[in-house]
Design a protein around this motif. Structure first.
Motif, PDB file in Angstrom:
ATOM      1  N   PRO A 202      19.212   1.243   8.994  1.00  0.00           N
ATOM      2  CA  PRO A 202      20.071   0.032   9.136  1.00  0.00           C
ATOM      3  C   PRO A 202      19.827  -1.101   8.007  1.00  0.00           C
ATOM      4  N   ASP A 203      20.490  -1.607   7.120  1.00  0.00           N
ATOM      5  CA  ASP A 203      20.489  -2.825   6.372  1.00  0.00           C
ATOM      6  C   ASP A 203      19.197  -2.339   5.206  1.00  0.00           C
ATOM      7  N   ALA A 204      19.259  -0.877   5.021  1.00  0.00           N
ATOM      8  CA  ALA A 204      18.660  -0.640   3.670  1.00  0.00           C
ATOM      9  C   ALA A 204      19.330  -0.712   2.402  1.00  0.00           C
ATOM     10  N   TYR A 205      18.607  -0.774   1.469  1.00  0.00           N
ATOM     11  CA  TYR A 205      19.072  -1.094   0.191  1.00  0.00           C
ATOM     12  C   TYR A 205      19.506   0.534  -0.339  1.00  0.00           C
ATOM     13  N   ASN A 206      20.344   0.674  -1.060  1.00  0.00           N
ATOM     14  CA  ASN A 206      20.634   2.064  -1.715  1.00  0.00           C
ATOM     15  C   ASN A 206      19.503   2.205  -2.827  1.00  0.00           C
ATOM     16  N   TYR A 207      18.960   3.275  -3.205  1.00  0.00           N
ATOM     17  CA  TYR A 207      17.949   3.264  -4.001  1.00  0.00           C
ATOM     18  C   TYR A 207      18.442   2.895  -5.444  1.00  0.00           C
ATOM     19  N   LYS A 208      19.744   3.086  -5.824  1.00  0.00           N
ATOM     20  CA  LYS A 208      20.357   2.712  -7.125  1.00  0.00           C
ATOM     21  C   LYS A 208      20.183   1.251  -7.136  1.00  0.00           C
ATOM     22  N   GLN A 209      20.300   0.530  -6.183  1.00  0.00           N
ATOM     23  CA  GLN A 209      20.485  -0.997  -6.058  1.00  0.00           C
ATOM     24  C   GLN A 209      18.926  -1.879  -6.297  1.00  0.00           C
ATOM     25  N   ILE A 210      18.003  -0.934  -6.449  1.00  0.00           N
ATOM     26  CA  ILE A 210      16.733  -1.495  -6.563  1.00  0.00           C
ATOM     27  C   ILE A 210      16.152  -1.931  -7.901  1.00  0.00           C
ATOM     28  N   ASN A 211      15.596  -2.794  -8.184  1.00  0.00           N
ATOM     29  CA  ASN A 211      14.860  -3.136  -9.538  1.00  0.00           C
ATOM     30  C   ASN A 211      13.453  -2.709  -9.536  1.00  0.00           C
ATOM     31  N   TYR A 212      13.263  -1.238 -10.287  1.00  0.00           N
ATOM     32  CA  TYR A 212      11.986  -1.031 -10.216  1.00  0.00           C
ATOM     33  C   TYR A 212      11.037  -1.309 -11.543  1.00  0.00           C
ATOM     34  N   HIS A 213      11.574  -2.036 -12.181  1.00  0.00           N
ATOM     35  CA  HIS A 213      10.977  -2.401 -13.530  1.00  0.00           C
ATOM     36  C   HIS A 213       9.589  -3.127 -13.302  1.00  0.00           C
ATOM     37  N   GLU A 214       9.677  -4.193 -12.615  1.00  0.00           N
ATOM     38  CA  GLU A 214       8.443  -4.873 -12.386  1.00  0.00           C
ATOM     39  C   GLU A 214       7.232  -4.276 -11.579  1.00  0.00           C
ATOM     40  N   GLY A 215       7.477  -3.342 -10.920  1.00  0.00           N
ATOM     41  CA  GLY A 215       6.359  -2.471 -10.294  1.00  0.00           C
ATOM     42  C   GLY A 215       6.932  -2.275  -8.768  1.00  0.00           C
ATOM     43  N   PHE A 216       6.066  -1.512  -8.152  1.00  0.00           N
ATOM     44  CA  PHE A 216       6.495  -1.310  -6.754  1.00  0.00           C
ATOM     45  C   PHE A 216       5.169  -0.268  -6.232  1.00  0.00           C
ATOM     46  N   ILE A 217       5.295  -0.200  -4.837  1.00  0.00           N
ATOM     47  CA  ILE A 217       4.796   0.521  -4.078  1.00  0.00           C
ATOM     48  C   ILE A 217       5.609   1.668  -3.295  1.00  0.00           C
ATOM     49  N   LEU A 218       5.853   2.631  -3.645  1.00  0.00           N
ATOM     50  CA  LEU A 218       6.525   3.778  -2.920  1.00  0.00           C
ATOM     51  C   LEU A 218       5.821   4.542  -1.859  1.00  0.00           C
ATOM     52  N   ALA A 219       6.025   4.179  -0.566  1.00  0.00           N
ATOM     53  CA  ALA A 219       5.527   4.644   0.443  1.00  0.00           C
ATOM     54  C   ALA A 219       6.298   5.806   1.270  1.00  0.00           C
ATOM     55  N   LEU A 220       5.511   6.937   1.182  1.00  0.00           N
ATOM     56  CA  LEU A 220       6.188   8.153   1.542  1.00  0.00           C
ATOM     57  C   LEU A 220       5.326   8.752   2.817  1.00  0.00           C
ATOM     58  N   GLY A 221       6.097   8.935   4.048  1.00  0.00           N
ATOM     59  CA  GLY A 221       5.205   9.210   5.314  1.00  0.00           C
ATOM     60  C   GLY A 221       5.182  10.637   5.667  1.00  0.00           C
ATOM     61  N   ASN A 222       4.734  10.953   6.867  1.00  0.00           N
ATOM     62  CA  ASN A 222       4.552  12.097   7.312  1.00  0.00           C
ATOM     63  C   ASN A 222       5.998  12.887   7.477  1.00  0.00           C
ATOM     64  N   GLU A 223       5.878  14.418   7.173  1.00  0.00           N
ATOM     65  CA  GLU A 223       7.061  15.014   7.039  1.00  0.00           C
ATOM     66  C   GLU A 223       7.784  15.100   8.410  1.00  0.00           C
ATOM     67  N   GLY A 224       6.849  15.041   9.458  1.00  0.00           N
ATOM     68  CA  GLY A 224       7.804  15.152  10.795  1.00  0.00           C
ATOM     69  C   GLY A 224       8.181  13.765  11.532  1.00  0.00           C
ATOM     70  N   GLN A 225       6.967  12.781  11.323  1.00  0.00           N
ATOM     71  CA  GLN A 225       7.251  11.525  11.842  1.00  0.00           C
ATOM     72  C   GLN A 225       7.793  10.383  11.132  1.00  0.00           C
ATOM     73  N   GLY A 226       7.743  10.585   9.622  1.00  0.00           N
ATOM     74  CA  GLY A 226       8.042   9.493   8.689  1.00  0.00           C
ATOM     75  C   GLY A 226       7.076   8.332   8.779  1.00  0.00           C
ATOM     76  N   LEU A 227       7.419   7.127   8.419  1.00  0.00           N
ATOM     77  CA  LEU A 227       6.632   5.977   8.431  1.00  0.00           C
ATOM     78  C   LEU A 227       6.964   5.154   9.724  1.00  0.00           C
ATOM     79  N   SER A 228       5.859   4.309  10.087  1.00  0.00           N
ATOM     80  CA  SER A 228       6.155   3.548  11.365  1.00  0.00           C
ATOM     81  C   SER A 228       6.454   2.292  10.844  1.00  0.00           C
ATOM     82  N   LEU A 229       7.845   1.836  11.067  1.00  0.00           N
ATOM     83  CA  LEU A 229       8.177   0.415  10.642  1.00  0.00           C
ATOM     84  C   LEU A 229       7.535  -0.702  11.553  1.00  0.00           C
ATOM     85  N   ASP A 230       7.222  -0.377  12.661  1.00  0.00           N
ATOM     86  CA  ASP A 230       6.546  -1.316  13.452  1.00  0.00           C
ATOM     87  C   ASP A 230       5.313  -1.711  12.796  1.00  0.00           C
TER      88      ASP A 230
END
Length: 276
Positions: A202-230
């Motif tokens: 919910p409320d996530a940006y479409n990946y094509k709407q993001i400006n990646y040019h200035e830099g970023f940290i792309l976080a990728l989580g565990n295959e089964g549990q993903g990332l903990s938003l909390d």
């Protein structure tokens, strides 16, 4: 090959032995070529009796100069390596030296792709599958990202299976293997956006709407549990990002998600460079 050497090589399949010895096992022609060109110190080469070694000339010179070489039979090669189908050649190299995780900010106004890439990171948080990590490393190399941050509970980026799955391109990356305290401090102090990915957030940006040019940290989580938003909500620069999918599809493989997002980031950087 002496039995003592066989045991030492076979022991490199385990992370604790790689860490203790400072050595890694590299299997196959292309990964060995990448290791040599990355300047890693080659300590041992072994190959099967009937193998042909189609190495490029620059790599062949290094291999021929290696004093410790063994010709082994197919059964021995299978026992020494991690592949289901035995490779024709494998080698032992010194592990790349660890380096401290650099500060990250979005104040780099450089115009060249190579300079801007210093502000682009991939964070692998508790990924367990060597194939996924190797594929992500291949994607990172293909799309110009060289800085890879791995949490301590992720699969070892220098395991033979990850090296092979990356086709040796792990050696083109700067790997930072860190504990969770170091990760928390780094993410707390960064001014870069931290992109959290997941399906139908919910409320996530479409990946094509993001400006990646200035830099970023792309976080990728565990295959089964993903990332903990909390857990990640404590960091002030997080942004939720999603890849739209057809209804009824639960999620994408984490490596596929990484490839899609990194492709878009690369496309934007190429477009920016042309108009800079």
């Amino acid at each position: 090959m002496p039995q003592k050497i066989r045991k030492a090589v076979s022991a490199l399949k385990l992370k604790k032995n790689r860490k203790q010895s400072g050595l890694i096992l590299v299997e196959g022609v292309h990964p060995i070529e990448e290791a040599v060109r990355a300047g890693l110190s080659l300590t041992m080469l072994f190959y099967s009796q009937d193998s042909r070694l189609p190495f490029q000339t620059d790599v062949s010179r290094v291999l021929k100069a290696t004093k410790t070489q063994y010709v082994v039979d197919t059964l021995t090669m299978k026992k020494l390596t991690t592949t289901d189908t035995p490779v024709s050649v494998a080698a032992v190299f010194a592990m790349p030296k660890p380096t401290a995780l650099p500060e990250s900010d979005c104040n780099n106004t450089s115009t060249t792709t190579s300079q801007r890439s210093h502000n682009h990171f991939i964070l692998l948080d508790a990924l367990q599958d060597p194939g996924n990590v190797g594929t992500i490393l291949r994607c990172a190399s293909a799309f110009g990202i060289s800085q890879i941050v791995c949490t301590e509970n992720s699969v070892d980026a220098f395991s033979p299976k990850v090296i092979r799955a990356s086709s040796g391109l792990v050696f083109r990356s700067q790997i930072y293997q860190i504990n969770h305290l170091t990760l928390s401090n780094w993410l707390s102090n960064t001014s870069l956006p931290i992109f959290l990915t997941g399906p139908n957030i919910p409320d996530a940006y479409n990946y094509k709407q993001i400006n990646y040019h200035e830099g970023f940290i792309l976080a990728l989580g565990n295959e089964g549990q993903g990332l903990s938003l909390d857990r990640y909500n404590q960091y002030k620069t997080i942004q939720l990002v999603t890849v739209p999918m057809h209804a009824g599809v639960e999620s994408l493989n984490v490596a596929m998600t990484a490839g899609i997002i990194l492709s878009e980031a690369y496309s934007q950087s190429e477009t920016y460079a042309k108009h800079a």
